[in-house]
Design an enzyme around this catalytic site. Structure first.
Site: not given
Ligand code: BES
Ligand code: MN
Ligand code: ZN
Length: 501
Positions: A281, A355
Protein backbone atom coordinates in the site's frame (compact mmCIF):
# COMPACT_ATOMS: atom_id res chain seq x y z
CA UNK A 1 -20.16 3.89 34.65
CA UNK A 2 -23.03 2.49 36.60
CA UNK A 3 -26.54 2.74 35.11
CA UNK A 4 -29.72 2.21 37.09
CA UNK A 5 -33.42 2.96 37.04
CA UNK A 6 -35.19 5.27 39.47
CA UNK A 7 -38.86 5.99 39.91
CA UNK A 8 -40.08 9.35 41.13
CA UNK A 9 -40.72 12.99 40.32
CA UNK A 10 -38.14 15.24 38.69
CA UNK A 11 -38.21 17.86 41.44
CA UNK A 12 -38.13 15.37 44.32
CA UNK A 13 -35.29 13.00 43.37
CA UNK A 14 -31.89 13.97 44.67
CA UNK A 15 -29.05 14.16 42.12
CA UNK A 16 -26.11 16.16 40.83
CA UNK A 17 -27.97 16.94 37.63
CA UNK A 18 -31.46 16.29 36.36
CA UNK A 19 -31.87 16.06 32.59
CA UNK A 20 -35.14 17.11 30.96
CA UNK A 21 -36.31 18.04 27.48
CA UNK A 22 -38.12 20.96 25.90
CA UNK A 23 -39.47 21.07 22.35
CA UNK A 24 -39.54 24.18 20.20
CA UNK A 25 -40.82 26.74 20.64
CA UNK A 26 -41.84 26.24 24.30
CA UNK A 27 -43.24 22.79 24.95
CA UNK A 28 -41.99 21.48 28.27
CA UNK A 29 -41.89 17.73 28.92
CA UNK A 30 -43.83 16.60 32.04
CA UNK A 31 -40.60 16.49 34.07
CA UNK A 32 -39.51 19.91 32.79
CA UNK A 33 -42.91 21.28 33.73
CA UNK A 34 -42.57 19.95 37.29
CA UNK A 35 -39.13 21.54 37.60
CA UNK A 36 -40.50 24.80 36.27
CA UNK A 37 -43.29 24.82 38.84
CA UNK A 38 -40.98 23.84 41.71
CA UNK A 39 -38.55 26.62 40.76
CA UNK A 40 -41.24 29.30 40.59
CA UNK A 41 -41.14 29.43 36.81
CA UNK A 42 -37.40 29.51 36.24
CA UNK A 43 -37.45 27.41 33.07
CA UNK A 44 -40.24 29.40 31.41
CA UNK A 45 -38.49 32.59 32.40
CA UNK A 46 -35.22 31.46 30.82
CA UNK A 47 -37.13 30.39 27.71
CA UNK A 48 -38.73 33.80 27.45
CA UNK A 49 -35.36 35.49 27.85
CA UNK A 50 -33.97 33.35 25.03
CA UNK A 51 -31.46 31.63 27.30
CA UNK A 52 -32.63 28.13 26.43
CA UNK A 53 -32.06 26.86 22.91
CA UNK A 54 -34.75 24.31 22.03
CA UNK A 55 -33.16 23.26 18.73
CA UNK A 56 -32.71 19.52 18.39
CA UNK A 57 -29.65 18.42 20.35
CA UNK A 58 -28.95 21.87 21.84
CA UNK A 59 -28.19 21.88 25.54
CA UNK A 60 -28.45 24.42 28.35
CA UNK A 61 -26.94 23.76 31.76
CA UNK A 62 -28.54 25.59 34.68
CA UNK A 63 -26.54 25.75 37.90
CA UNK A 64 -28.13 26.08 41.33
CA UNK A 65 -31.76 26.13 40.23
CA UNK A 66 -33.99 28.10 42.55
CA UNK A 67 -36.93 26.84 44.58
CA UNK A 68 -37.55 23.37 45.94
CA UNK A 69 -35.52 21.26 43.55
CA UNK A 70 -33.50 18.33 44.87
CA UNK A 71 -30.98 18.40 42.01
CA UNK A 72 -27.94 20.72 42.03
CA UNK A 73 -28.17 21.31 38.28
CA UNK A 74 -30.70 21.09 35.48
CA UNK A 75 -29.63 20.12 31.99
CA UNK A 76 -32.21 21.16 29.42
CA UNK A 77 -32.01 19.34 26.10
CA UNK A 78 -33.77 20.77 23.05
CA UNK A 79 -35.90 18.49 20.89
CA UNK A 80 -36.62 20.78 17.96
CA UNK A 81 -40.04 21.36 16.46
CA UNK A 82 -41.18 17.85 15.66
CA UNK A 83 -43.70 16.27 17.95
CA UNK A 84 -42.21 12.79 17.52
CA UNK A 85 -38.48 12.50 16.94
CA UNK A 86 -36.75 10.21 14.50
CA UNK A 87 -34.56 7.56 16.15
CA UNK A 88 -31.49 9.29 14.67
CA UNK A 89 -32.50 12.64 16.18
CA UNK A 90 -32.96 10.95 19.56
CA UNK A 91 -29.48 9.38 19.37
CA UNK A 92 -28.01 12.75 18.47
CA UNK A 93 -29.65 14.43 21.41
CA UNK A 94 -28.76 11.64 23.84
CA UNK A 95 -25.13 11.92 22.73
CA UNK A 96 -25.14 15.70 23.15
CA UNK A 97 -26.57 15.38 26.66
CA UNK A 98 -24.03 12.68 27.56
CA UNK A 99 -21.19 14.92 26.38
CA UNK A 100 -22.30 17.78 28.62
CA UNK A 101 -22.82 15.50 31.62
CA UNK A 102 -19.32 14.13 31.14
CA UNK A 103 -17.77 17.57 31.57
CA UNK A 104 -20.32 19.30 33.79
CA UNK A 105 -18.63 18.36 37.06
CA UNK A 106 -21.49 16.21 38.28
CA UNK A 107 -20.70 12.63 39.22
CA UNK A 108 -24.27 11.40 39.13
CA UNK A 109 -27.21 12.31 36.96
CA UNK A 110 -30.88 11.58 36.57
CA UNK A 111 -32.26 11.47 33.04
CA UNK A 112 -35.86 12.09 32.01
CA UNK A 113 -35.02 11.96 28.31
CA UNK A 114 -37.14 8.78 28.40
CA UNK A 115 -40.18 11.07 28.16
CA UNK A 116 -39.36 12.10 24.62
CA UNK A 117 -41.60 10.53 22.02
CA UNK A 118 -39.67 8.69 19.32
CA UNK A 119 -41.22 7.34 16.16
CA UNK A 120 -41.78 3.57 16.28
CA UNK A 121 -39.62 3.11 19.35
CA UNK A 122 -40.56 2.08 22.88
CA UNK A 123 -39.32 2.99 26.33
CA UNK A 124 -36.85 0.10 26.55
CA UNK A 125 -35.22 1.22 23.31
CA UNK A 126 -34.83 4.78 24.58
CA UNK A 127 -33.18 3.55 27.78
CA UNK A 128 -30.81 1.39 25.80
CA UNK A 129 -29.77 4.24 23.53
CA UNK A 130 -29.24 6.64 26.44
CA UNK A 131 -26.99 4.10 28.15
CA UNK A 132 -25.08 3.48 24.91
CA UNK A 133 -24.61 7.20 24.26
CA UNK A 134 -23.21 7.73 27.75
CA UNK A 135 -20.79 4.84 27.45
CA UNK A 136 -19.63 5.93 24.01
CA UNK A 137 -18.99 9.48 25.14
CA UNK A 138 -17.09 8.23 28.19
CA UNK A 139 -14.89 5.77 26.27
CA UNK A 140 -11.13 6.44 26.33
CA UNK A 141 -8.28 4.40 24.91
CA UNK A 142 -5.47 5.29 27.27
CA UNK A 143 -3.80 1.99 28.12
CA UNK A 144 -0.60 3.19 26.40
CA UNK A 145 -0.46 6.74 27.73
CA UNK A 146 1.98 7.27 30.57
CA UNK A 147 0.34 10.44 31.79
CA UNK A 148 -3.34 9.64 31.89
CA UNK A 149 -5.37 12.74 32.58
CA UNK A 150 -8.56 11.27 33.93
CA UNK A 151 -11.44 13.74 33.87
CA UNK A 152 -11.48 15.46 37.26
CA UNK A 153 -15.06 14.63 38.06
CA UNK A 154 -16.31 12.06 35.56
CA UNK A 155 -19.91 10.88 35.51
CA UNK A 156 -20.02 7.73 37.64
CA UNK A 157 -23.69 7.02 37.96
CA UNK A 158 -26.52 7.57 35.54
CA UNK A 159 -30.09 6.90 36.61
CA UNK A 160 -32.85 6.69 34.08
CA UNK A 161 -35.98 8.06 35.62
CA UNK A 162 -39.70 7.84 35.26
CA UNK A 163 -42.60 9.04 37.38
CA UNK A 164 -44.65 5.99 36.36
CA UNK A 165 -44.01 2.87 38.45
CA UNK A 166 -45.24 0.53 35.70
CA UNK A 167 -42.31 1.58 33.51
CA UNK A 168 -39.69 0.01 35.76
CA UNK A 169 -39.50 -3.43 34.12
CA UNK A 170 -39.14 -2.21 30.54
CA UNK A 171 -36.62 0.39 31.63
CA UNK A 172 -34.47 -2.06 33.54
CA UNK A 173 -34.41 -4.37 30.55
CA UNK A 174 -33.36 -1.48 28.31
CA UNK A 175 -30.58 -0.54 30.71
CA UNK A 176 -29.31 -4.13 30.90
CA UNK A 177 -29.32 -4.49 27.13
CA UNK A 178 -27.57 -1.16 26.68
CA UNK A 179 -24.94 -2.04 29.27
CA UNK A 180 -24.16 -5.41 27.67
CA UNK A 181 -23.89 -3.89 24.19
CA UNK A 182 -21.75 -1.06 25.54
CA UNK A 183 -19.39 -3.53 27.20
CA UNK A 184 -19.17 -5.49 23.96
CA UNK A 185 -18.44 -2.30 22.04
CA UNK A 186 -15.77 -1.29 24.55
CA UNK A 187 -14.02 -4.61 24.03
CA UNK A 188 -14.27 -4.28 20.23
CA UNK A 189 -12.98 -0.71 20.34
CA UNK A 190 -10.06 -1.50 22.59
CA UNK A 191 -8.95 -4.47 20.49
CA UNK A 192 -9.30 -2.32 17.37
CA UNK A 193 -7.35 0.59 18.81
CA UNK A 194 -4.53 -1.58 20.13
CA UNK A 195 -1.51 -1.21 17.81
CA UNK A 196 -0.39 -4.01 15.53
CA UNK A 197 2.71 -4.82 17.58
CA UNK A 198 0.56 -5.47 20.65
CA UNK A 199 -2.38 -7.06 18.89
CA UNK A 200 -0.92 -9.93 16.87
CA UNK A 201 -2.77 -13.10 15.87
CA UNK A 202 -1.42 -14.78 19.04
CA UNK A 203 -2.60 -11.82 21.13
CA UNK A 204 -6.09 -12.21 19.68
CA UNK A 205 -5.97 -15.89 20.57
CA UNK A 206 -5.01 -14.98 24.12
CA UNK A 207 -7.91 -12.53 24.16
CA UNK A 208 -10.30 -15.35 23.28
CA UNK A 209 -9.00 -17.35 26.21
CA UNK A 210 -9.44 -14.34 28.47
CA UNK A 211 -13.05 -13.99 27.30
CA UNK A 212 -13.67 -17.60 28.25
CA UNK A 213 -12.60 -16.82 31.81
CA UNK A 214 -15.28 -14.16 32.23
CA UNK A 215 -18.06 -16.06 30.49
CA UNK A 216 -18.46 -19.66 31.58
CA UNK A 217 -20.74 -20.70 28.74
CA UNK A 218 -17.94 -20.13 26.25
CA UNK A 219 -15.67 -22.78 24.72
CA UNK A 220 -12.49 -21.73 22.92
CA UNK A 221 -10.28 -23.61 20.52
CA UNK A 222 -7.14 -22.25 18.83
CA UNK A 223 -5.82 -23.77 15.62
CA UNK A 224 -2.20 -23.13 14.66
CA UNK A 225 -0.56 -23.17 11.23
CA UNK A 226 0.10 -26.92 11.41
CA UNK A 227 -3.61 -27.55 11.97
CA UNK A 228 -4.44 -25.26 9.07
CA UNK A 229 -2.00 -27.10 6.86
CA UNK A 230 -3.69 -30.37 7.73
CA UNK A 231 -7.09 -28.89 6.91
CA UNK A 232 -5.75 -27.67 3.56
CA UNK A 233 -6.24 -23.97 4.26
CA UNK A 234 -3.89 -22.90 1.49
CA UNK A 235 -5.58 -19.54 0.95
CA UNK A 236 -5.32 -18.45 4.58
CA UNK A 237 -1.72 -19.68 4.83
CA UNK A 238 -0.78 -17.85 1.63
CA UNK A 239 -1.43 -14.58 3.47
CA UNK A 240 0.53 -15.41 6.63
CA UNK A 241 3.57 -16.65 4.65
CA UNK A 242 5.08 -13.18 4.52
CA UNK A 243 4.84 -12.60 8.25
CA UNK A 244 7.00 -13.71 11.17
CA UNK A 245 3.88 -13.87 13.30
CA UNK A 246 2.18 -17.23 12.91
CA UNK A 247 -1.48 -17.22 11.89
CA UNK A 248 -4.20 -18.44 14.23
CA UNK A 249 -7.70 -19.68 13.64
CA UNK A 250 -9.74 -18.83 16.72
CA UNK A 251 -12.98 -20.70 17.36
CA UNK A 252 -15.33 -19.61 20.14
CA UNK A 253 -18.57 -21.40 20.93
CA UNK A 254 -21.37 -20.05 23.09
CA UNK A 255 -24.17 -22.42 23.96
CA UNK A 256 -27.23 -20.61 25.27
CA UNK A 257 -29.90 -22.86 23.78
CA UNK A 258 -30.61 -26.53 23.37
CA UNK A 259 -27.72 -28.47 21.80
CA UNK A 260 -29.97 -29.47 18.89
CA UNK A 261 -30.50 -25.88 17.83
CA UNK A 262 -28.36 -24.93 14.84
CA UNK A 263 -25.96 -22.11 15.61
CA UNK A 264 -25.48 -18.70 14.10
CA UNK A 265 -21.85 -18.56 12.96
CA UNK A 266 -19.99 -15.22 12.87
CA UNK A 267 -16.74 -15.08 10.92
CA UNK A 268 -14.59 -11.99 11.55
CA UNK A 269 -11.66 -10.82 9.45
CA UNK A 270 -8.67 -10.63 11.75
CA UNK A 271 -5.84 -9.05 9.76
CA UNK A 272 -3.92 -7.50 12.64
CA UNK A 273 -1.96 -5.38 10.18
CA UNK A 274 -2.49 -5.04 6.45
CA UNK A 275 0.50 -3.57 4.62
CA UNK A 276 -0.84 -4.94 1.34
CA UNK A 277 1.95 -7.52 1.17
CA UNK A 278 4.02 -7.52 -2.04
CA UNK A 279 1.29 -5.36 -3.61
CA UNK A 280 2.27 -2.89 -0.93
CA UNK A 281 0.00 0.00 0.00
CA UNK A 282 1.05 3.64 -0.28
CA UNK A 283 2.37 5.11 2.96
CA UNK A 284 -0.31 7.67 3.72
CA UNK A 285 -2.51 6.58 6.62
CA UNK A 286 -1.11 3.06 6.49
CA UNK A 287 -1.19 3.04 10.30
CA UNK A 288 -4.96 2.75 10.01
CA UNK A 289 -4.51 -0.76 8.68
CA UNK A 290 -4.09 -1.87 12.28
CA UNK A 291 -7.89 -1.58 12.25
CA UNK A 292 -8.08 -4.37 9.68
CA UNK A 293 -9.07 -6.77 12.46
CA UNK A 294 -12.20 -4.84 13.43
CA UNK A 295 -14.40 -7.60 11.99
CA UNK A 296 -12.73 -10.01 14.41
CA UNK A 297 -13.09 -7.46 17.21
CA UNK A 298 -16.83 -7.24 16.54
CA UNK A 299 -17.11 -11.02 16.87
CA UNK A 300 -15.43 -10.82 20.29
CA UNK A 301 -17.65 -7.90 21.29
CA UNK A 302 -20.85 -9.60 20.16
CA UNK A 303 -19.97 -12.83 21.95
CA UNK A 304 -19.34 -10.81 25.08
CA UNK A 305 -22.70 -9.01 24.81
CA UNK A 306 -24.62 -12.20 24.04
CA UNK A 307 -23.00 -14.04 26.96
CA UNK A 308 -23.66 -11.12 29.31
CA UNK A 309 -27.31 -11.07 28.25
CA UNK A 310 -27.45 -14.88 28.50
CA UNK A 311 -29.34 -14.96 25.20
CA UNK A 312 -30.97 -18.30 24.45
CA UNK A 313 -29.12 -18.83 21.18
CA UNK A 314 -26.19 -20.92 20.02
CA UNK A 315 -23.42 -18.84 18.59
CA UNK A 316 -20.06 -19.71 17.06
CA UNK A 317 -17.36 -17.11 16.44
CA UNK A 318 -14.58 -17.90 13.99
CA UNK A 319 -11.64 -15.55 13.58
CA UNK A 320 -8.92 -16.17 11.00
CA UNK A 321 -6.07 -14.02 12.33
CA UNK A 322 -2.92 -13.07 10.46
CA UNK A 323 -0.69 -10.20 9.41
CA UNK A 324 -0.26 -9.26 5.75
CA UNK A 325 3.38 -8.28 5.17
CA UNK A 326 5.94 -8.40 2.35
CA UNK A 327 8.92 -10.71 2.72
CA UNK A 328 11.12 -13.06 0.67
CA UNK A 329 8.70 -15.84 1.50
CA UNK A 330 5.58 -13.80 0.82
CA UNK A 331 2.99 -14.75 -1.77
CA UNK A 332 3.60 -12.92 -5.09
CA UNK A 333 1.11 -11.58 -7.62
CA UNK A 334 0.43 -14.39 -10.05
CA UNK A 335 0.88 -17.16 -7.49
CA UNK A 336 -1.87 -19.76 -7.48
CA UNK A 337 -3.04 -21.21 -4.16
CA UNK A 338 -5.49 -23.98 -3.30
CA UNK A 339 -8.22 -23.20 -0.78
CA UNK A 340 -9.66 -25.65 1.75
CA UNK A 341 -12.68 -26.05 -0.54
CA UNK A 342 -10.37 -27.37 -3.26
CA UNK A 343 -10.96 -24.37 -5.51
CA UNK A 344 -7.80 -22.75 -6.83
CA UNK A 345 -7.18 -19.00 -6.66
CA UNK A 346 -4.82 -16.83 -8.67
CA UNK A 347 -3.56 -14.10 -6.35
CA UNK A 348 -3.41 -11.13 -8.70
CA UNK A 349 -3.14 -8.66 -5.86
CA UNK A 350 -1.77 -9.60 -2.44
CA UNK A 351 -3.64 -6.65 -0.96
CA UNK A 352 -6.94 -8.45 -1.55
CA UNK A 353 -6.00 -10.70 1.39
CA UNK A 354 -9.18 -10.47 3.44
CA UNK A 355 -11.15 -12.69 1.09
CA UNK A 356 -8.28 -15.20 1.07
CA UNK A 357 -8.42 -15.76 4.80
CA UNK A 358 -12.21 -15.54 4.94
CA UNK A 359 -12.81 -18.14 2.24
CA UNK A 360 -11.06 -20.86 4.23
CA UNK A 361 -12.77 -19.79 7.46
CA UNK A 362 -16.13 -19.90 5.63
CA UNK A 363 -15.43 -23.42 4.40
CA UNK A 364 -14.48 -24.37 7.95
CA UNK A 365 -17.76 -22.86 9.23
CA UNK A 366 -19.75 -25.60 7.50
CA UNK A 367 -18.71 -28.18 10.09
CA UNK A 368 -20.80 -26.43 12.73
CA UNK A 369 -23.96 -27.24 10.77
CA UNK A 370 -24.92 -23.57 10.83
CA UNK A 371 -28.39 -22.11 10.61
CA UNK A 372 -26.82 -19.00 9.08
CA UNK A 373 -23.29 -17.69 8.62
CA UNK A 374 -22.42 -13.99 8.70
CA UNK A 375 -18.96 -12.70 7.95
CA UNK A 376 -17.82 -9.28 9.11
CA UNK A 377 -14.85 -7.66 7.41
CA UNK A 378 -13.08 -4.39 6.67
CA UNK A 379 -12.91 -5.79 3.18
CA UNK A 380 -12.85 -3.06 0.54
CA UNK A 381 -11.92 0.59 0.19
CA UNK A 382 -14.62 0.63 -2.48
CA UNK A 383 -17.25 0.24 0.25
CA UNK A 384 -16.10 3.51 1.81
CA UNK A 385 -16.45 5.16 -1.60
CA UNK A 386 -19.95 3.73 -2.07
CA UNK A 387 -21.49 4.22 1.38
CA UNK A 388 -19.12 6.50 3.24
CA UNK A 389 -18.76 6.21 6.99
CA UNK A 390 -22.43 5.72 7.79
CA UNK A 391 -23.66 2.37 6.53
CA UNK A 392 -22.28 -1.14 6.52
CA UNK A 393 -22.35 -2.80 3.10
CA UNK A 394 -24.60 -5.87 3.12
CA UNK A 395 -24.73 -8.69 0.59
CA UNK A 396 -25.97 -12.26 0.87
CA UNK A 397 -27.38 -15.36 -0.76
CA UNK A 398 -30.60 -15.48 1.26
CA UNK A 399 -32.97 -12.52 1.22
CA UNK A 400 -34.69 -13.53 4.48
CA UNK A 401 -31.36 -13.29 6.30
CA UNK A 402 -30.52 -10.03 4.53
CA UNK A 403 -33.90 -8.60 5.55
CA UNK A 404 -33.29 -9.59 9.18
CA UNK A 405 -29.97 -7.74 9.12
CA UNK A 406 -31.51 -4.69 7.46
CA UNK A 407 -34.19 -4.63 10.17
CA UNK A 408 -31.64 -5.10 12.96
CA UNK A 409 -29.69 -2.18 11.51
CA UNK A 410 -32.75 0.06 11.56
CA UNK A 411 -33.70 -0.93 15.10
CA UNK A 412 -30.20 -0.52 16.54
CA UNK A 413 -29.26 2.57 14.53
CA UNK A 414 -26.16 0.63 13.39
CA UNK A 415 -27.41 0.61 9.83
CA UNK A 416 -26.69 -1.52 6.78
CA UNK A 417 -27.41 -1.07 3.09
CA UNK A 418 -27.83 -3.90 0.61
CA UNK A 419 -25.83 -4.17 -2.60
CA UNK A 420 -26.64 -6.67 -5.38
CA UNK A 421 -24.88 -10.00 -5.71
CA UNK A 422 -25.60 -10.76 -9.35
CA UNK A 423 -23.93 -13.33 -11.60
CA UNK A 424 -22.93 -10.56 -14.00
CA UNK A 425 -20.52 -9.24 -11.37
CA UNK A 426 -19.20 -12.69 -10.55
CA UNK A 427 -17.90 -13.04 -14.12
CA UNK A 428 -15.30 -10.35 -13.31
CA UNK A 429 -13.41 -12.91 -11.21
CA UNK A 430 -12.49 -15.21 -14.10
CA UNK A 431 -8.82 -16.22 -14.40
CA UNK A 432 -6.81 -17.80 -17.21
CA UNK A 433 -4.71 -19.74 -14.73
CA UNK A 434 -6.96 -20.89 -11.87
CA UNK A 435 -10.60 -21.38 -10.90
CA UNK A 436 -10.82 -17.70 -10.06
CA UNK A 437 -8.78 -14.57 -9.50
CA UNK A 438 -8.78 -12.84 -6.12
CA UNK A 439 -9.71 -9.46 -7.64
CA UNK A 440 -12.39 -8.43 -10.11
CA UNK A 441 -11.03 -5.20 -11.55
CA UNK A 442 -11.81 -1.61 -10.70
CA UNK A 443 -15.59 -1.66 -11.05
CA UNK A 444 -17.89 -2.61 -8.17
CA UNK A 445 -15.06 -3.66 -5.85
CA UNK A 446 -17.31 -4.34 -2.86
CA UNK A 447 -19.61 -6.53 -4.92
CA UNK A 448 -16.88 -8.57 -6.61
CA UNK A 449 -15.26 -9.17 -3.21
CA UNK A 450 -18.61 -10.55 -1.98
CA UNK A 451 -18.96 -12.60 -5.19
CA UNK A 452 -15.61 -14.16 -4.38
CA UNK A 453 -16.81 -15.13 -0.90
CA UNK A 454 -20.12 -16.42 -2.26
CA UNK A 455 -18.22 -19.15 -4.10
CA UNK A 456 -17.37 -20.62 -0.69
CA UNK A 457 -20.79 -20.31 0.95
CA UNK A 458 -23.04 -22.31 -1.36
CA UNK A 459 -24.01 -24.85 1.31
CA UNK A 460 -25.71 -22.52 3.77
CA UNK A 461 -27.53 -19.21 4.20
CA UNK A 462 -24.92 -16.53 4.30
CA UNK A 463 -24.56 -12.76 4.56
CA UNK A 464 -21.51 -10.55 4.28
CA UNK A 465 -21.00 -7.27 6.15
CA UNK A 466 -18.38 -4.94 4.69
CA UNK A 467 -17.52 -2.63 7.59
CA UNK A 468 -14.60 -0.80 5.93
CA UNK A 469 -16.40 2.54 6.33
CA UNK A 470 -17.94 2.17 9.77
CA UNK A 471 -15.37 0.28 11.86
CA UNK A 472 -13.19 3.27 12.68
CA UNK A 473 -12.95 7.02 12.38
CA UNK A 474 -10.01 8.92 10.86
CA UNK A 475 -8.79 12.43 11.61
CA UNK A 476 -8.61 14.03 15.04
CA UNK A 477 -11.18 11.52 16.36
CA UNK A 478 -9.17 8.60 15.02
CA UNK A 479 -10.26 5.38 16.69
CA UNK A 480 -12.36 2.25 16.48
CA UNK A 481 -16.13 2.68 16.81
CA UNK A 482 -17.24 -0.67 18.18
CA UNK A 483 -19.54 -1.16 15.20
CA UNK A 484 -21.21 -3.42 14.21
CA UNK A 485 -21.62 -4.90 17.71
CA UNK A 486 -25.02 -3.17 18.17
CA UNK A 487 -26.24 -4.50 14.82
CA UNK A 488 -25.15 -8.08 15.49
CA UNK A 489 -26.45 -8.12 19.06
CA UNK A 490 -29.79 -6.74 17.90
CA UNK A 491 -29.94 -9.39 15.19
CA UNK A 492 -29.33 -12.14 17.76
CA UNK A 493 -31.79 -10.66 20.27
CA UNK A 494 -34.50 -10.61 17.62
CA UNK A 495 -33.75 -14.24 16.79
CA UNK A 496 -33.80 -15.25 20.45
CA UNK A 497 -37.22 -13.57 20.87
CA UNK A 498 -38.55 -15.18 17.78
CA UNK A 499 -37.34 -18.64 18.74
CA UNK A 500 -38.71 -18.27 22.25
CA UNK A 501 -42.25 -17.45 21.10
N1 BES B 1 -8.22 -3.86 4.39
C1 BES B 1 -8.33 -3.43 3.04
C2 BES B 1 -9.61 -2.65 2.77
C3 BES B 1 -9.66 -1.25 3.29
C4 BES B 1 -8.89 -0.25 2.70
C5 BES B 1 -10.52 -0.90 4.28
C6 BES B 1 -8.99 1.05 3.15
C7 BES B 1 -10.62 0.39 4.74
C8 BES B 1 -9.85 1.37 4.16
C9 BES B 1 -8.32 -4.63 2.11
O1 BES B 1 -7.52 -5.69 2.51
C10 BES B 1 -7.79 -4.15 0.81
O2 BES B 1 -6.65 -3.79 0.76
N2 BES B 1 -8.62 -4.17 -0.22
C11 BES B 1 -8.25 -3.70 -1.50
C12 BES B 1 -8.80 -4.65 -2.53
C13 BES B 1 -8.28 -4.41 -3.91
C14 BES B 1 -6.82 -4.78 -3.99
C15 BES B 1 -9.10 -5.24 -4.86
C16 BES B 1 -8.81 -2.30 -1.69
O3 BES B 1 -9.94 -2.05 -1.23
O4 BES B 1 -8.11 -1.46 -2.23
MN1 MN C 1 -5.51 -5.48 1.84
ZN1 ZN D 1 -7.21 -5.91 4.51
Amino acid sequence: MDCTVKMGDADKLRSGCVVVSISAPRRLSPAADRLDKASRGQLRELLKQGDIDTGCGKTTLIHCPRGRIQASRILVVGCGKEKKLSPQAFDKLATAAAGILQSSGTTDALSFLTEIEVRERDLGWKCRQIVLASHNVGYRYDELKSDVKAPKRPLRKLSLASATRDDAGAMRQGVDTGTAIANGMDLARTLGNRPGNLCTPSDLAAQAKALKKTHTKLKVQILDEKDMQQLGMGALLSVSRGSRQPARLIVMQYQGADKQQKPVVLVGKGVTFDSGGISIKPGAAMDEMKFDMCGAASVFGTLSAVAELKLPVNLVGIVPATENLPDGEATKPGDVVTSMSGQTIEVLNTDAEGRLILCDALTYADRFNPDVVIDIATLTGACVVALGKHATGLLGNDQTLVDELLAAGQESGDRTWQLPLWDEYDAQLSSNFADMANIGGRDAGTITAACFLSRFTKDYNWAHLDIAGVAWKSGPQKGATGRPVPLLTQFLMARANHDAS
